[in-house]
Structures are given as structure tokens and as C-alpha cells.
Design an enzyme around this catalytic site. Structure first.
Site, PDB file in Angstrom:
ATOM      1  N   ASP A  68       0.841  -1.192   0.000  1.00 53.97           N
ATOM      2  CA  ASP A  68       0.000   0.000   0.000  1.00 53.97           C
ATOM      3  C   ASP A  68       0.876   1.242   0.000  1.00 53.97           C
ATOM      4  OD1 ASP A  68      -2.609  -1.383   0.351  1.00 53.97           O
ATOM      5  OD2 ASP A  68      -1.739  -1.943   2.282  1.00 53.97           O
ATOM      6  N   ASP A  70       0.358   5.023   1.090  1.00 55.34           N
ATOM      7  CA  ASP A  70      -0.412   6.111   1.682  1.00 55.34           C
ATOM      8  C   ASP A  70       0.296   7.423   1.401  1.00 55.34           C
ATOM      9  OD1 ASP A  70      -2.267   4.324   2.659  1.00 55.34           O
ATOM     10  OD2 ASP A  70      -1.301   4.160   4.621  1.00 55.34           O
ATOM     11  N   ASP A 134       3.771   7.428  15.354  1.00 56.81           N
ATOM     12  CA  ASP A 134       4.110   6.632  16.531  1.00 56.81           C
ATOM     13  C   ASP A 134       5.599   6.361  16.710  1.00 56.81           C
ATOM     14  OD1 ASP A 134       4.082   5.002  14.291  1.00 56.81           O
ATOM     15  OD2 ASP A 134       2.371   3.810  14.946  1.00 56.81           O
TER      16      ASP A 134
END
Length: 393
Positions: A68, A70, A134
Site C-alpha cells: 500500500d 499512503d 508513533d
């Protein structure tokens, strides 16, 4: 190496980010998705900043081809929607944009502010956006047009040194979002990074917070783990940190009670990882086969009428995977597939063609010295696995 600067209140120039050029980061441009490049180019042409972010950059740096891509941008959702007609807005509190190219979906998010902490929903700048992420290895911004990586937090060096460092303060990193514990374990396993002592202690302490996470988010995380190609390693690490107890409580109970079941369960995960590596898993239902098949072997009465068996076994498998809540069609596929492999005449619907089907588990392969010895098998009439588990407790 280039440096991006800022100025403080006294107008003193300060370094705020490192810029890695093509010769310094060594990303293979052939591994970068062409449609992701098209989206970023479109945003650049409209006057906005835009970068590939998160796991895709991490994977590119370690030589993997991301699944993926993003994208993060300075453009707000309404503006992105106007630039790309093949898109739609999603989300309620914080709007995201999904851009469609054929069967591919690209998630585009606007830079977020840190005014409300790391889980707020207001727009901000790239300088703020990076502070919401994070871990350092997941906080890199890659511009495939200029072929540069923008690194505010030392993420490139942490990936190279195989280190996992949090960006958000340990006192509230998991309290704000417990799913970050699952990601910490997943990132460390995939990259071979060590989890620092203080972070390990915090995970052990905050593990029960996972219980309060929404089923939809846990479903997403479990699906990512199953499709990661490292499911066996990740789940073993989650078991070590007692996170698995909240992620898959029924499976945890069987693993704790039966070393024989545990052996076969993780063998199934290793087999799934092998098929993922060979690109032979094309849908979620195929991955779910490996999650439920050892449990299904324990509870199924193969002599009963097929339709009654299917109905009862499906209900038990639905309970077994909780709090994961996969699409009904995908779990139906997995249950029917396993039952057909066991010899029951169950029709498959919406079956995806694969190069290699999951191997049939011989009858009785895991029945000896397992929890099934303490209860009945599932049919349309007999005792169910949930009652078996309750009795054991």
C-alpha cells in the site's frame, strides 16, 4: 546530505530535518507505484506539498515492494476531491480521501496538527504531522518526483541500525491509542528491530488497554498481520507480550491449554506466510482458512448432515475469531473451504482462483491430547465449542 532549517524566536537558524538524496537513500524507483507518483504529481502541480508516508517508505528502504502507498499532503480534503474526480471523502471526525485507480485504493490524508495531542483532528503542517506519528521508522516522508526522503526524527538511521524508537512520550503513547502496541511488535518483527527495555515494560503494563479498542480497528490490524508474510513471528511475539490474549482470546485459550494445538496453529501461520511470499493468497477468506482450520478440525462432526454442520461450525468460527469481525462472505468462504477439504459437500461461492490451494489437514491430525478430548464436536445437535471452552474455564 541536505538539511532543512527553521528559525527560533531570536531568528537563529536551526536544523529541523535531514534530506536524503537518491544516492543516500538508495530506494529503487521501480518499486514505487506509478499511480502513487501520479497522485503526488497532481498535488504538486496544484501547488501543494505531497509525500508517500508511513510503512511504504519503511519497506522501500529495506528493499521490499510495499503493498500500500499512503500519501500525506498540505491540501485539505475538499481540495483533493476537486483535483481528483476519481475519489471520495471518508471519515467523520477527520476527513480522508480515497482515490481510485481500477481496483487500487490510495488513501490521502491532510497534514494534522498537534494542538489536541497525537490523536486530534485538526489540520496542520508537515512539521506538526511528523510529531503525531508513533515510531521513527514510520515517520518518513518520501517525494518520488524529487526522489528525496525528508527525515525529521532520525528514522532512516533507526531503520539501518534496526532500532525501534517512539516519537510520542511513553507516558501516553499507548493510553492515547492502544493499537500502537500491536504496531510496535509488528514493526519490530518485520524490520528485525529490537524493542528497547522501557518500551517493552510499557507494553507489558498497558497490554489490557487493547480490550477497549473497537472491533473494526482490531479487525484491520489482524488482517494486516495475516497478510504481512510474518504472521507466525508476529503472533508469537504478541503471545509473549500477552497482547494476543486480547487480540484473539479464544485462540489464546486453546494455545494455553494444549501445546499440541499451539504447534499446529503456528504451523498453519508459517504455511500462510509461505503462500503470502509466493503471492498465492488473493483474498482475506483464503488467509482466514489458516486462522480457523485447526480449531475447525477440533469441533466438526464429519458424519452429520452437511448443511447443519456448516451452520453450527460457521457460528463457532465467528465466535472463535472475535473480536475480529471479518466480512461475512470471507469467513463463509474460509469455513466452506475447510469443510470441503474435510469431505463435506459444501458449495463455495465467490471463489478466487489461486495458483495453489491450502493443503488438506488429515482427519485426526490434531485431535489427540487437545481440548476436544474434554467436550463434544459441533453438529446441528451436539455440544458447541463455546460451551466446551466455558466448561473448561
Amino acid at each position: 546530505m541536505l538539511v532543512r532549517y527553521t528559525r527560533n524566536n531570536t531568528n537563529k537558524k536551526l536544523s529541523k530535518a535531514l534530506i536524503y538524496t537518491a544516492t543516500e537513500h538508495s530506494i529503487d524507483p521501480r518499486k514505487v507505484d506509478s499511480e502513487a507518483i501520479r497522485i503526488i504529481s497532481g498535488l504538486h502541480n496544484a501547488g501543494y506539498e505531497a509525500y508517500i508516508v508511513g510503512g511504504a517508505v519503511r519497506d522501500l528502504l529495506i528493499g521490499k515492494t510495499p503493498k500500500d502507498f499512503d500519501i500525506a499532503t498540505s491540501a485539505e480534503p475538499a481540495r483533493i476531491r476537486k483535483i481528483f474526480k476519481n475519489s471520495r471523502l471518508i471519515g467523520k471526525r477527520f476527513r480522508l480521501v480515497h482515490i481510485f485507480y481500477g481496483s487500487k485504493i490510495y488513501e490521502v490524508s491532510t497534514f494534522r496538527s498537534i494542538e489536541e495531542g497525537s490523536v486530534g483532528n485538526t489540520f496542520g503542517t508537515i512539521d506538526e504531522d511528523v510529531r503525531r506519528r508513533d515510531f521513527t521508522l514510520n515517520a518518513l516522508y518520501y517525494d518520488p518526483i524529487k526522489n528525496i526522503i525528508v527525515d525529521y526524527v532520525g528514522g532512516v538511521e533507526d531503520i539501518r541500525k534496526k532500532q525501534l524508537h517512539p516519537i510520542i512520550n511513553l507516558s501516553h503513547i499507548f493510553a492515547e491509542d492502544p493499537v500502537r502496541m500491536l504496531r510496535a511488535v509488528k514493526y519490530a518483527t518485520i524490520t528485525g528491530a529490537a524493542i528497547p527495555l522501557l518500551l517493552r515494560c510499557r507494553i507489558h503494563r498497558d497490554a489490557p488497554l487493547i480490550e477497549y479498542t473497537s472491533p473494526s480497528r482490531l479487525t484491520e490490524e489482524i488482517s494486516k498481520i495475516l497478510m504481512s508474510g510474518h504472521a507466525a513471528e508476529i503472533l508469537k511475539m504478541l503471545l509473549h507480550y500477552r497482547l494476543f490474549l486480547y487480540l484473539q482470546p479464544s485462540a489464546f485459550s486453546f494455545i494455553e491449554d494444549s501445546p499440541h494445538f499451539s504447534e499446529h496453529y503456528f504451523a498453519s501461520m508459517e504455511e500462510l506466510d509461505g503462500l503470502i511470499a509466493e503471492h498465492k493468497i488473493q483474498r482475506q477468506g483464503q488467509a482466514l482458512v489458516y486462522l480457523i482450520r485447526d480449531f475447525l478440525q477440533l469441533i466438526t462432526d464429519w458424519e452429520e448432515e452437511p448443511r447443519a454442520v456448516y451452520k453450527a461450525v460457521y457460528a463457532e468460527c465467528r465466535h472463535f475469531v472475535l473480536p475480529m469481525n471479518p466480512q461475512r462472505t470471507e469467513l463463509e468462504y474460509a469455513v466452506k473451504y475447510c469443510l470441503r477439504k474435510g469431505g463435506l459437500d459444501i458449495r463455495l461461492t465467490g471463489t478466487a482462483k489461486t495458483k495453489e490451494a491450502p493443503k488438506r489437514r488429515p482427519r485426526g491430525a490434531i485431535r489427540q491430547n487437545t481440548p476436544a478430548k474434554q467436550g463434544g464436536r459441533v453438529s446441528g445437535k451436539r455440544k458447541t465449542a463455546s460451551s466446551l471452552t466455558e466448561a473448561k474455564r
